[in-house]
Design a protein around this motif. Structure first.
Motif, PDB file in Angstrom:
ATOM      1  N   UNK A   1      35.170  15.005  76.039  1.00 27.28           N
ATOM      2  CA  UNK A   1      35.514  14.198  77.217  1.00 27.28           C
ATOM      3  C   UNK A   1      35.598  15.070  78.467  1.00 27.28           C
ATOM      4  N   UNK A   2      36.208  16.233  78.325  1.00 28.23           N
ATOM      5  CA  UNK A   2      36.342  17.142  79.460  1.00 28.23           C
ATOM      6  C   UNK A   2      34.970  17.608  79.930  1.00 28.23           C
ATOM      7  N   UNK A   3      34.099  17.950  78.986  1.00 26.77           N
ATOM      8  CA  UNK A   3      32.753  18.400  79.347  1.00 26.77           C
ATOM      9  C   UNK A   3      32.015  17.347  80.156  1.00 26.77           C
ATOM     10  N   UNK A   4      32.120  16.100  79.733  1.00 30.94           N
ATOM     11  CA  UNK A   4      31.388  15.038  80.414  1.00 30.94           C
ATOM     12  C   UNK A   4      32.074  14.547  81.686  1.00 30.94           C
ATOM     13  N   UNK A   5      33.369  14.689  81.762  1.00 31.54           N
ATOM     14  CA  UNK A   5      34.096  14.274  82.967  1.00 31.54           C
ATOM     15  C   UNK A   5      33.805  15.185  84.156  1.00 31.54           C
ATOM     16  N   UNK A   6      33.635  16.455  83.894  1.00 25.61           N
ATOM     17  CA  UNK A   6      33.572  17.460  84.960  1.00 25.61           C
ATOM     18  C   UNK A   6      32.547  17.151  86.047  1.00 25.61           C
ATOM     19  N   UNK A   7      31.373  16.719  85.677  1.00 17.94           N
ATOM     20  CA  UNK A   7      30.380  16.363  86.691  1.00 17.94           C
ATOM     21  C   UNK A   7      30.294  14.858  86.924  1.00 17.94           C
ATOM     22  N   UNK A   8      30.710  14.045  85.954  1.00 19.46           N
ATOM     23  CA  UNK A   8      30.644  12.598  86.148  1.00 19.46           C
ATOM     24  C   UNK A   8      31.569  12.156  87.275  1.00 19.46           C
TER      25      UNK A   8
ATOM     26  N   UNK B   1      37.641   4.506  73.825  1.00 17.32           N
ATOM     27  CA  UNK B   1      38.175   5.127  75.038  1.00 17.32           C
ATOM     28  C   UNK B   1      37.761   6.580  75.210  1.00 17.32           C
ATOM     29  N   UNK B   2      37.316   7.211  74.131  1.00 15.87           N
ATOM     30  CA  UNK B   2      36.969   8.626  74.160  1.00 15.87           C
ATOM     31  C   UNK B   2      35.654   8.842  73.422  1.00 15.87           C
TER      32      UNK B   2
END
Length: 183
Positions: free
Chosen positions: A159-166, A148-149
């Motif tokens: 996760x936060x780094x990759x979520x920001x633009x995804x 999940x992570x």
């Protein structure tokens, strides 16, 4: 109290906001208009000579810039950054992936489309970003198909780094329905 200089539409700034909110860190947000070149003002360049957002004013005459460095600083000794050195390296691995294999494609295509309105002069560059962006999304999707992570089954700054633009990749022309795990 920290002061964050940035633009909430920027994924790199959004990362900082997510961590500050998750950790309950008091801060003041100061909007910086990148389209009006406010990052090139002498006062801003004293904080970040690279003239990019975000910049974090620590309130003691010190400033941090580069979003993932700021995330690292803010998340120390929290549930967002593991204490094990191998897992810390895994977090950094995904953050380097985000900066070199994800953000240059997805964020740039988004910027050209959303901020600049896909000008004719940058159409070829925009289309040229699609292959690299889809590759990054595929790597993420494959990894997340078994967890999940991104690191050790725990929510982290990776996760936060990759979520920001995804989560806004569609604004750069990326159809996230092809990546059900990372969408």
């Amino acid at each position: 109290m920290y002061k964050v200089y940035g633009d909430m539409l920027s994924g790199n700034c959004y990362k900082i906001k997510l961590v500050l909110e998750h950790l309950g860190i008091a801060h003041e947000w100061i909007h910086v208009d990148i389209l009006n070149k406010e990052t090139h003002a002498p006062a801003f360049k004293k904080m970040n000579p690279n003239a990019r957002i975000p910049a974090l004013d620590l309130g003691n005459g010190e400033y941090l810039w580069e979003s993932n460095a700021i995330l690292y600083f803010l998340s120390q000794n929290s549930d967002l950054f593991p204490s094990d050195s191998f897992l810390q390296a895994r977090v950094l691995q995904w953050q380097f992936f985000e900066q070199y294999s994800h953000e240059p494609y997805i964020a740039t295509a988004r910027y050209i489309n959303k901020y600049l309105g896909l000008p004719k002069a940058r159409e070829a560059e925009y289309h040229g970003k699609q292959t690299g962006g889809h590759h990054a999304l595929s790597v993420m999707n494959q990894h997340l198909s078994s967890t999940n992570f991104f690191v050790d089954g725990q929510y982290s700054i990776a996760d936060i780094s990759l979520f920001a633009y995804t989560h806004v990749a569609h604004e750069g022309g990326f159809d996230l329905s092809d990546y059900p795990i990372s969408a």
